[in-house]
Write an enzyme that holds these catalytic residues in place. Structure first.
Site, short mmCIF file in Angstrom:
data_model
loop_
_atom_site.label_atom_id
_atom_site.label_comp_id
_atom_site.label_asym_id
_atom_site.label_seq_id
_atom_site.Cartn_x
_atom_site.Cartn_y
_atom_site.Cartn_z
N ASP A 101 0.86 -1.18 0.00
CA ASP A 101 0.00 0.00 0.00
C ASP A 101 0.90 1.24 0.00
O ASP A 101 1.83 1.32 0.82
CB ASP A 101 -0.81 0.00 1.30
CG ASP A 101 -2.30 0.10 1.06
OD1 ASP A 101 -2.72 1.14 0.54
OD2 ASP A 101 -3.02 -0.84 1.41
N ASP A 204 -3.23 4.26 -2.25
CA ASP A 204 -4.35 4.59 -1.39
C ASP A 204 -4.92 5.98 -1.71
O ASP A 204 -4.15 6.94 -1.86
CB ASP A 204 -3.87 4.57 0.07
CG ASP A 204 -4.96 4.89 1.06
OD1 ASP A 204 -5.87 4.07 1.22
OD2 ASP A 204 -4.91 5.98 1.65
N GLU A 261 -6.61 3.38 -5.95
CA GLU A 261 -7.91 3.44 -5.27
C GLU A 261 -8.58 4.76 -5.63
O GLU A 261 -8.05 5.83 -5.32
CB GLU A 261 -7.73 3.35 -3.75
CG GLU A 261 -9.07 3.19 -3.07
CD GLU A 261 -9.08 3.54 -1.58
OE1 GLU A 261 -9.92 3.00 -0.86
OE2 GLU A 261 -8.25 4.37 -1.14
N HIS A 334 -10.93 -4.56 3.08
CA HIS A 334 -10.84 -4.18 4.50
C HIS A 334 -11.75 -3.01 4.86
O HIS A 334 -11.88 -2.67 6.03
CB HIS A 334 -9.39 -3.85 4.84
CG HIS A 334 -8.89 -2.63 4.14
ND1 HIS A 334 -8.74 -2.57 2.77
CD2 HIS A 334 -8.57 -1.41 4.60
CE1 HIS A 334 -8.32 -1.37 2.44
NE2 HIS A 334 -8.21 -0.64 3.53
N ASP A 335 -12.33 -2.37 3.87
CA ASP A 335 -13.23 -1.24 4.12
C ASP A 335 -14.70 -1.60 3.89
O ASP A 335 -15.56 -0.72 3.93
CB ASP A 335 -12.90 -0.07 3.17
CG ASP A 335 -11.55 0.55 3.47
OD1 ASP A 335 -11.12 0.52 4.63
OD2 ASP A 335 -10.92 1.08 2.52
C1 NOJ Z 1 -8.57 4.15 2.11
C2 NOJ Z 1 -8.23 2.94 2.90
O1 NOJ Z 1 -8.61 1.80 2.21
C3 NOJ Z 1 -8.93 3.08 4.22
O2 NOJ Z 1 -8.84 1.92 5.01
C4 NOJ Z 1 -8.36 4.27 4.93
O3 NOJ Z 1 -9.07 4.48 6.13
C5 NOJ Z 1 -8.45 5.52 4.07
N1 NOJ Z 1 -7.99 5.29 2.74
C6 NOJ Z 1 -7.62 6.63 4.64
O4 NOJ Z 1 -6.27 6.38 4.42
#
Ligand code: NOJ
Length: 565
Positions: A101, A204, A261, A334-335
């Site tokens: 990442d 990210d 992302e 993970h989100d």
């Molecule tokens: C995206 C990430 O996937 C997430 O987990 C994170 O909280 C935010 N970016 C902030 O970095």
């Protein structure tokens, strides 16, 4: 090496590891690098090609590692640099690649750059972050509200008499990409890891790095409330210029994979990030299909999705990126909550069937599939019913917000049950033994109590398990070129229960049929599609589906893939 010399990433399947929840090797309740090393043979058996490792850099862990305080160091609880290098070489020896990442939209406020930056307006790091003067009345420069739901995006620092911008947590100040020195520092860090031998980056929040420099108020905000900061930060004026520079200076010198992302990015904009002739990134990781069950308060809702919305979102991306860009295919992350709980069915009689059906729908589309740890055994939402069990700061912010809005405890927890990011972050369920074989200690976040039924060791012992189905899907991708570059065509856009499409390439034509219903339903194939009955490619029931002419009687959550004549 030229960046597009091989395009190996088009044929790859990626496995995402959330390190704190994967495998604890030293008994402190937190997953670590040596735990990952132990499990590399397991990943090899699954058949994946690339590991995407969530952040393992030094961090105060306000946002589980997305708040980086040193981009060159490994967080002690995850291990040492020597452990990391050993993991990388062991992965490579097994033929697995590893991407990291790259978290450079914001850093931690404990990063030395920020510690210096906040001291004065004229030190070498003053412009590494985004500082603005207060409005005449001393208030914040604009009405943007934090993405994590914790009030303003601006925090006042008396030493400078200014506010700094943080799109996410207060402890995560946004880096100032308009400053060329900052960009050079990022590139230097990227080279550091690439020269060590990693195989690429997941970038990210990359669609948020360039802000509208006038920092206008979001006009859509309700008077007196915060407005979404996406308005001023998504796909900003210089984002593509920055990525082209990054590509020129760094990425084009390595044969690596890059995935950006890109939250809140419309499809035409997304193409710009990943169209090869633009020399930016290899592929996009977008969220359109994750928005189909958003409700009154955005993502935290208890709405059920509609299949028609899910289909139209996926078809839109399949069509628009075709021949132009490259998509990431994913359900879990993970989100995100667990897909079986979200778009499938957790009930014992349907959990595995629906997990396999969802995997089928996804893996036969065009793009690079991502499997998030535990998805390959059909893990489900943890559904904590006590706010104390949640670890994610966003869950706690939302809890406070909903309580402030007067929602009942029950309703608030229902929204978190459905959508909290912690649903994906409970420890990997390796076995039915105490602590699920994840740790010898108390785990940093509670285990999903269903680990006694759902775990890797029982999946490996059952030849019909979700694990072996994923293994077969991955194997098929290595064999069937049509899965990689075949055209995509929807069969039944109007059907309310079935997602069906065709992939087509030089005389090879396959048909995917997937039922999202928990009942037996009939599905009529259009007259021009004739399946080769004896040539089923994969399916999630042992025995054959019943057919009468062009009509198929699909069983609950049935998934079928056939060659067409
Ligand atoms: C995206 C990430 O996937 C997430 O987990 C994170 O909280 C935010 N970016 C902030 O970095």
């Amino acid at each position: 090496m030229n960046e597009h010399s091989t395009d190996w990433w088009k044929k790859a399947v990626v496995y995402q590891i959330y390190p704190q929840s994967f495998k604890d090797s030293n008994g402190d309740g937190i997953g670590d690098i040596n735990g990952i090393r132990e499990k590399l043979p397991y990943l090899k058996e699954l058949g994946i090609d690339v590991i995407w490792l969530n952040p393992i850099y030094q961090s105060p862990m306000v946002d589980n590692g997305y708040d980086v305080s040193d981009y060159y160091a490994i967080q002690a609880e995850f291990g040492t640099m020597a452990d990391f290098e050993a993991m990388l070489s062991e992965a490579h020896a097994l033929g697995l690649k590893l991407i990291m990442d790259l978290v450079v939209c914001a850093s931690s406020s404990e990063h030395q750059w920020f510690q210096e930056s906040k001291k004065s307006k004229n030190n070498p790091y003053s412009d590494f972050y985004i500082w603005k003067d207060p409005k005449a009345d001393g208030s914040a420069p604009n009405n943007w509200g934090s993405i994590f739901g914790a009030g303003s995006c601006w925090e006042y620092v008396p030493e400078r008499g200014q506010y700094y911008l943080h799109l996410f947590a207060t402890e995560m100040p946004d880096l100032n990409w308009d400053n060329p020195e900052l960009r050079q520092e990022v590139y230097k860090n990227m080279r550091f890891w690439l020269d060590m031998g990693i195989d690429g980056f997941r970038l990210d929040s990359i669609s948020l790095i360039s802000k509208k420099l006038e920092f206008p108020d979001n006009p859509a905000a309700v008077e007196g409330e915060f407005g979404s900061p996406y308005f001023g930060a998504s796909n900003g004026p210089r984002v593509h210029e920055f990525l082209q520079e990054m590509n020129r200076e760094v990425l084009s010198h390595y044969d690596v994979m890059t995935v950006g992302e890109a939250t809140r990015t419309p499809v035409e904009e997304a193409v710009k990030y990943c169209e090869p002739s633009r020399h930016e990134l290899n592929m996009i990781f977008q969220f359109d299909h994750m928005h189909v069950d958003y409700g009154e308060y955005g993502r935290y809702s208890d709405l059920r999705f509609k299949l028609s919305d899910l289909k139209s979102s996926m078809v839109k991306w399949q069509t628009a990126l075709s021949g132009r860009g490259w998509n990431s295919l994913y359900w879990d992350n993970h989100d995100q909550p667990r897909v079986v709980s979200r778009f499938g069915n957790e009930r014992p009689e349907f959990r595995e069937l629906s997990a396999k059906m969802l995997a089928t729908v996804l893996h036969f589309q065009q793009g690079t599939p991502y499997i998030f740890q535990g998805e390959e055994i059909g893990m489900t939402n943890a559904k904590f019913d006590n706010i104390e069990d949640y670890r994610d700061l966003e869950a706690h912010n939302m809890y406070r917000k909903f309580q402030g809005l007067g929602l009942s405890e029950k309703e608030t927890l229902r929204y978190l049950n459905y959508k909290s990011r912690d649903n994906a972050r409970t420890p990997m369920q390796w076995s039915g033994e105490d602590k699920a074989g994840f740790t010898a200690a108390e785990s940093w976040i509670a285990l999903n109590p269903n680990y006694k039924e759902i775990n890797v060791s029982s999946a490996l012992a059952d030849k019909n398990s979700v694990f072996y189905y994923y293994q077969e899907l991955i194997r098929l991708r290595k064999e069937l070129e049509v899965m990689i570059d075949g055209t995509f065509e929807m069969v039944n856009p109007e059907d309310s229960d079935v997602f069906s499409y065709i992939r087509h390439r030089e005389g090879e034509k396959l048909l995917v049929i997937a039922s999202f219903s928990d009942k037996k339903i009939s599905f009529e194939l259009p007259d021009n599609l004739r399946i080769k009955k004896q040539q089923k490619i994969i399916g999630n029931y042992d025995d054959e589906v019943k057919m009468k002419g062009q009509e198929l009687y699909l069983r609950p959550y049935e998934a079928l893939v056939y060659w067409l004549k």
